[in-house]
Design a protein around this motif. Structure first.
Motif, PDB file in Angstrom:
ATOM      1  N   GLN A  33       0.834  -1.202   0.000  1.00 18.80           N
ATOM      2  CA  GLN A  33       0.000   0.000   0.000  1.00 18.80           C
ATOM      3  C   GLN A  33       0.873   1.258   0.000  1.00 18.80           C
ATOM      4  O   GLN A  33       1.807   1.369   0.789  1.00 18.80           O
ATOM      5  CB  GLN A  33      -0.903   0.020   1.232  1.00 18.80           C
ATOM      6  CG  GLN A  33      -2.001  -1.034   1.229  1.00 18.80           C
ATOM      7  CD  GLN A  33      -3.107  -0.714   0.250  1.00 18.80           C
ATOM      8  OE1 GLN A  33      -3.435   0.438   0.009  1.00 18.80           O
ATOM      9  NE2 GLN A  33      -3.698  -1.752  -0.331  1.00 18.80           N
ATOM     10  N   GLU A  35       0.641   5.801  -0.869  1.00 18.79           N
ATOM     11  CA  GLU A  35      -0.192   6.970  -1.146  1.00 18.79           C
ATOM     12  C   GLU A  35       0.566   7.864  -2.118  1.00 18.79           C
ATOM     13  O   GLU A  35       1.767   8.065  -1.971  1.00 18.79           O
ATOM     14  CB  GLU A  35      -0.540   7.715   0.148  1.00 18.79           C
ATOM     15  CG  GLU A  35       0.651   8.101   1.001  1.00 18.79           C
ATOM     16  CD  GLU A  35       0.229   8.742   2.307  1.00 18.79           C
ATOM     17  OE1 GLU A  35      -0.969   8.689   2.645  1.00 18.79           O
ATOM     18  OE2 GLU A  35       1.097   9.312   2.991  1.00 18.79           O
ATOM     19  N   LYS A  47      -4.259   9.703  -4.015  1.00 27.26           N
ATOM     20  CA  LYS A  47      -4.777   8.362  -4.265  1.00 27.26           C
ATOM     21  C   LYS A  47      -3.989   7.352  -3.444  1.00 27.26           C
ATOM     22  O   LYS A  47      -2.773   7.417  -3.358  1.00 27.26           O
ATOM     23  CB  LYS A  47      -4.656   8.019  -5.754  1.00 27.26           C
ATOM     24  CG  LYS A  47      -5.198   6.668  -6.140  1.00 27.26           C
ATOM     25  CD  LYS A  47      -6.690   6.533  -5.876  1.00 27.26           C
ATOM     26  CE  LYS A  47      -7.519   7.455  -6.751  1.00 27.26           C
ATOM     27  NZ  LYS A  47      -8.971   7.210  -6.591  1.00 27.26           N
ATOM     28  N   GLN A  48      -4.725   6.426  -2.838  1.00 30.97           N
ATOM     29  CA  GLN A  48      -4.095   5.368  -2.056  1.00 30.97           C
ATOM     30  C   GLN A  48      -4.447   4.027  -2.678  1.00 30.97           C
ATOM     31  O   GLN A  48      -5.577   3.808  -3.117  1.00 30.97           O
ATOM     32  CB  GLN A  48      -4.584   5.412  -0.608  1.00 30.97           C
ATOM     33  CG  GLN A  48      -3.972   4.344   0.295  1.00 30.97           C
ATOM     34  CD  GLN A  48      -4.436   4.488   1.740  1.00 30.97           C
ATOM     35  OE1 GLN A  48      -4.518   5.594   2.260  1.00 30.97           O
ATOM     36  NE2 GLN A  48      -4.755   3.374   2.376  1.00 30.97           N
ATOM     37  N   GLY A  49      -3.484   3.130  -2.743  1.00 25.14           N
ATOM     38  CA  GLY A  49      -3.754   1.813  -3.304  1.00 25.14           C
ATOM     39  C   GLY A  49      -2.529   0.924  -3.283  1.00 25.14           C
ATOM     40  O   GLY A  49      -1.446   1.332  -2.858  1.00 25.14           O
ATOM     41  N   LYS A  50      -2.716  -0.292  -3.745  1.00 29.52           N
ATOM     42  CA  LYS A  50      -1.629  -1.262  -3.798  1.00 29.52           C
ATOM     43  C   LYS A  50      -0.888  -1.119  -5.122  1.00 29.52           C
ATOM     44  O   LYS A  50      -1.509  -1.008  -6.185  1.00 29.52           O
ATOM     45  CB  LYS A  50      -2.190  -2.679  -3.662  1.00 29.52           C
ATOM     46  CG  LYS A  50      -1.124  -3.766  -3.615  1.00 29.52           C
ATOM     47  CD  LYS A  50      -1.753  -5.136  -3.429  1.00 29.52           C
ATOM     48  CE  LYS A  50      -2.473  -5.585  -4.680  1.00 29.52           C
ATOM     49  NZ  LYS A  50      -2.945  -6.996  -4.570  1.00 29.52           N
ATOM     50  N   THR A  62      -4.130  -0.329  -7.416  1.00 25.09           N
ATOM     51  CA  THR A  62      -5.441  -0.962  -7.332  1.00 25.09           C
ATOM     52  C   THR A  62      -5.960  -0.876  -5.900  1.00 25.09           C
ATOM     53  O   THR A  62      -5.189  -0.862  -4.945  1.00 25.09           O
ATOM     54  CB  THR A  62      -5.381  -2.452  -7.742  1.00 25.09           C
ATOM     55  OG1 THR A  62      -4.427  -3.137  -6.899  1.00 25.09           O
ATOM     56  CG2 THR A  62      -4.964  -2.604  -9.186  1.00 25.09           C
ATOM     57  N   ASN A  63      -7.287  -0.791  -5.787  1.00 25.78           N
ATOM     58  CA  ASN A  63      -7.950  -0.901  -4.488  1.00 25.78           C
ATOM     59  C   ASN A  63      -9.245  -1.676  -4.692  1.00 25.78           C
ATOM     60  O   ASN A  63      -9.476  -2.232  -5.769  1.00 25.78           O
ATOM     61  CB  ASN A  63      -8.179   0.478  -3.851  1.00 25.78           C
ATOM     62  CG  ASN A  63      -8.950   1.418  -4.759  1.00 25.78           C
ATOM     63  OD1 ASN A  63      -9.921   1.021  -5.415  1.00 25.78           O
ATOM     64  ND2 ASN A  63      -8.525   2.672  -4.812  1.00 25.78           N
ATOM     65  N   LEU A  64     -10.090  -1.712  -3.686  1.00 23.19           N
ATOM     66  CA  LEU A  64     -11.314  -2.513  -3.784  1.00 23.19           C
ATOM     67  C   LEU A  64     -12.290  -1.971  -4.819  1.00 23.19           C
ATOM     68  O   LEU A  64     -13.145  -2.705  -5.316  1.00 23.19           O
ATOM     69  CB  LEU A  64     -12.003  -2.570  -2.409  1.00 23.19           C
ATOM     70  CG  LEU A  64     -11.244  -3.319  -1.311  1.00 23.19           C
ATOM     71  CD1 LEU A  64     -11.981  -3.206   0.013  1.00 23.19           C
ATOM     72  CD2 LEU A  64     -11.039  -4.789  -1.680  1.00 23.19           C
ATOM     73  N   LYS A  65     -12.181  -0.696  -5.147  1.00 19.61           N
ATOM     74  CA  LYS A  65     -13.156  -0.059  -6.032  1.00 19.61           C
ATOM     75  C   LYS A  65     -12.684   0.097  -7.469  1.00 19.61           C
ATOM     76  O   LYS A  65     -13.487   0.071  -8.395  1.00 19.61           O
ATOM     77  CB  LYS A  65     -13.533   1.323  -5.480  1.00 19.61           C
ATOM     78  CG  LYS A  65     -14.214   1.297  -4.128  1.00 19.61           C
ATOM     79  CD  LYS A  65     -14.540   2.715  -3.681  1.00 19.61           C
ATOM     80  CE  LYS A  65     -15.234   2.708  -2.320  1.00 19.61           C
ATOM     81  NZ  LYS A  65     -15.533   4.095  -1.879  1.00 19.61           N
ATOM     82  N   ARG A  67      -9.072   0.554 -10.478  1.00 21.58           N
ATOM     83  CA  ARG A  67      -7.692   0.409 -10.930  1.00 21.58           C
ATOM     84  C   ARG A  67      -7.327   1.729 -11.595  1.00 21.58           C
ATOM     85  O   ARG A  67      -8.090   2.236 -12.417  1.00 21.58           O
ATOM     86  CB  ARG A  67      -7.602  -0.745 -11.926  1.00 21.58           C
ATOM     87  CG  ARG A  67      -6.228  -1.043 -12.469  1.00 21.58           C
ATOM     88  CD  ARG A  67      -6.314  -2.172 -13.500  1.00 21.58           C
ATOM     89  NE  ARG A  67      -6.975  -3.343 -12.950  1.00 21.58           N
ATOM     90  CZ  ARG A  67      -6.369  -4.309 -12.283  1.00 21.58           C
ATOM     91  NH1 ARG A  67      -5.066  -4.239 -12.077  1.00 21.58           N
ATOM     92  NH2 ARG A  67      -7.042  -5.340 -11.820  1.00 21.58           N
TER      93      ARG A  67
END
Length: 202
Positions: A33, A35, A47-50, A62-65, A67
């Motif tokens: 993860q 930011e 934006k935060q994500g993997k 990518t996140n749960l919602k 790409r």
């Protein structure tokens, strides 16, 4: 030595130094993860994500919602997410089986081309080549804070071609500031509004 080289490059070419620094950071945080602070036009965004894919000129999160694809040129800074532990790079924990080793030795191109994780290990994709693997994906594409395009990825050759309501449009890659996938509910809402406006006009 690697850090010293990047610092030396940054002193003579800030743009090149920034690109190398971002690429090195995201490679070290692959599958973790992060930011990212970036700008679209004159507006700053977060934006935060993997970290899913680290390319030559972009990073994919990518996140749960969704790409998202963010070109390095618009990124202001990137950090690890506070409160989430960091882990050593996943490539240190790969299990190399003899079958895969033999395929890499005898059929390197064919083997690597069929696996995204291997492609990322051996090649640095550009935004252009990466989007070519996401044909028929619905996306929003930002050019600046006020202008964006919605469409389905049709092809990614010299320009990015998207299709919307049967119409094709070509977009130059250097004009793209940000791309995100569209959820089906958002796409349905857009279609309903377009249909409603069309009926009102007639």
């Amino acid at each position: 030595m690697d850090r010293a080289n990047i610092f030396h490059i940054s002193q003579h070419n800030k743009k090149r130094g920034k690109l190398l620094t971002l690429r090195k950071f995201f490679k070290a945080k692959r599958n973790q993860q992060v930011e990212v602070y970036f700008s679209i036009g004159t507006e700053s965004h977060y934006k935060q994500g993997k970290v899913s894919t680290v390319g030559r000129d972009f990073v994919m999160l990518t996140n749960l919602k969704e790409r998202v694809w963010i070109p390095y040129t618009v990124i202001e800074s990137a950090n690890i997410v506070y409160g989430i532990p960091t882990f050593s790079n996943t490539h240190q924990h790969y299990l190399y089986d003899n079958n895969l080793r033999a395929k890499l030795l005898r059929q390197f191109g064919e083997t690597v081309s069929k696996r995204d994780n291997l492609k990322q290990q051996f090649f640095e994709e550009t935004l252009q080549t990466n989007l070519n693997t996401w044909k028929d994906t619905w996306v929003n594409i930002w050019f600046d804070e006020k202008v964006k395009k919605l469409g389905k990825i049709s092809s990614s050759e010299e320009n990015l071609t998207i299709t919307m309501l049967g119409k094709k449009e070509e977009i130059a890659f250097e004009e793209i500031n940000y791309i995100e996938t569209i959820r089906w509910f958002s796409l349905f809402s857009y279609g309903f509004k377009h249909y409603k406006n069309k009926r009102t006009a007639t």
